[in-house]
Design a protein around this motif. Structure first.
Motif, mmCIF file in Angstrom:
data_model
loop_
_atom_site.group_PDB
_atom_site.id
_atom_site.type_symbol
_atom_site.label_atom_id
_atom_site.label_comp_id
_atom_site.label_asym_id
_atom_site.label_seq_id
_atom_site.Cartn_x
_atom_site.Cartn_y
_atom_site.Cartn_z
ATOM 1 N N PHE A 33 0.814 -1.227 0.000
ATOM 2 C CA PHE A 33 0.000 0.000 0.000
ATOM 3 C C PHE A 33 0.841 1.268 0.000
ATOM 4 O O PHE A 33 0.400 2.299 -0.496
ATOM 5 N N ASN A 34 2.024 1.246 0.598
ATOM 6 C CA ASN A 34 2.961 2.363 0.550
ATOM 7 C C ASN A 34 2.334 3.706 0.934
ATOM 8 O O ASN A 34 2.462 4.704 0.222
ATOM 9 N N VAL A 35 1.664 3.750 2.075
ATOM 10 C CA VAL A 35 1.017 4.974 2.557
ATOM 11 C C VAL A 35 1.976 5.702 3.496
ATOM 12 O O VAL A 35 2.518 5.110 4.430
ATOM 13 N N PHE A 46 10.581 4.844 9.942
ATOM 14 C CA PHE A 46 11.134 4.587 8.623
ATOM 15 C C PHE A 46 10.278 3.638 7.799
ATOM 16 O O PHE A 46 10.632 3.289 6.694
ATOM 17 N N THR A 47 9.169 3.189 8.377
ATOM 18 C CA THR A 47 8.282 2.297 7.639
ATOM 19 C C THR A 47 7.033 3.051 7.216
ATOM 20 O O THR A 47 6.783 4.157 7.677
ATOM 21 N N ASN A 48 6.256 2.427 6.353
ATOM 22 C CA ASN A 48 5.022 3.039 5.893
ATOM 23 C C ASN A 48 3.956 2.988 6.979
ATOM 24 O O ASN A 48 4.126 2.333 8.008
ATOM 25 N N SER A 49 2.849 3.647 6.720
ATOM 26 C CA SER A 49 1.831 3.835 7.745
ATOM 27 C C SER A 49 0.737 2.778 7.752
ATOM 28 O O SER A 49 0.293 2.366 8.809
ATOM 29 N N PHE A 50 0.273 2.379 6.579
ATOM 30 C CA PHE A 50 -0.922 1.519 6.494
ATOM 31 C C PHE A 50 -0.552 0.071 6.277
ATOM 32 O O PHE A 50 0.227 -0.224 5.363
ATOM 33 N N PRO A 51 -1.099 -0.846 7.063
ATOM 34 C CA PRO A 51 -1.913 -0.710 8.283
ATOM 35 C C PRO A 51 -1.023 -0.549 9.510
ATOM 36 O O PRO A 51 0.189 -0.768 9.442
ATOM 37 N N SER A 52 -1.618 -0.172 10.625
ATOM 38 C CA SER A 52 -0.868 0.002 11.856
ATOM 39 C C SER A 52 -0.414 -1.348 12.402
ATOM 40 O O SER A 52 -1.223 -2.209 12.716
ATOM 41 N N PHE A 53 0.891 -1.509 12.494
ATOM 42 C CA PHE A 53 1.460 -2.745 13.044
ATOM 43 C C PHE A 53 1.043 -2.925 14.503
ATOM 44 O O PHE A 53 0.611 -3.998 14.915
#
Length: 139
Positions: A33-35, A46-53
């Motif tokens: 998704f690269n949000v 440093f990671t993307n947002s979607f979905p919340s881990f």
């Protein structure tokens, strides 16, 4: 360790495999998704947002804990325990928004994803256990 001591190895494996699968799936989804994260963030990530881990893993963790210890608790204690577990899920999810690390949609989907993963693995677990004991899957 506590799960293995109170229940058995099968429940420990359910817990470990569900968390492992969730971790892999969330990171693959983040790549797909690269949000981007919100700009007003307290701590850089440093990671993307979607979905919340955190929201996904908290939901899986506490849902599997609720399922595992369900038979060990009395009715009134079960209500208190489950309320505490659900409160922890939503506290962790809310904290991700409050800290500016995620958008609401990231956290909302993380909780939904964690619930679906937990449900899937619990149903799979029940079907494997019940097929070995020769009983019905549905209680």
């Amino acid at each position: 360790l506590l799960i293995g001591l109170v229940k058995n190895l099968r429940y420990s494996l359910l817990f470990i495999f569900t968390l492992f699968f969730s971790t892999i799936l969330v990171y693959l989804m983040k790549i797909y998704f690269n949000v981007a994260r919100p700009e007003e963030i307290l701590v850089p990530f440093f990671t993307n947002s979607f979905p919340s881990f955190h929201a996904t893993i908290a939901t899986v963790f506490f849902t599997i804990i609720m399922y595992t210890f369900d038979d060990e608790l009395t009715s009134s204690l079960r209500v208190i325990f489950n309320t505490l577990m659900i409160s922890l899920i939503f506290t962790i999810a809310f904290s991700r928004i409050y800290l500016g690390a995620h958008w609401f949609s990231d956290v909302f989907f993380g909780v939904i994803l964690g619930s679906l993963i937990s449900y899937f693995f619990i149903i799979l677990f029940k079907s494997v256990i019940d097929s070995r004991s020769g009983t019905s899957v549905v209680k």
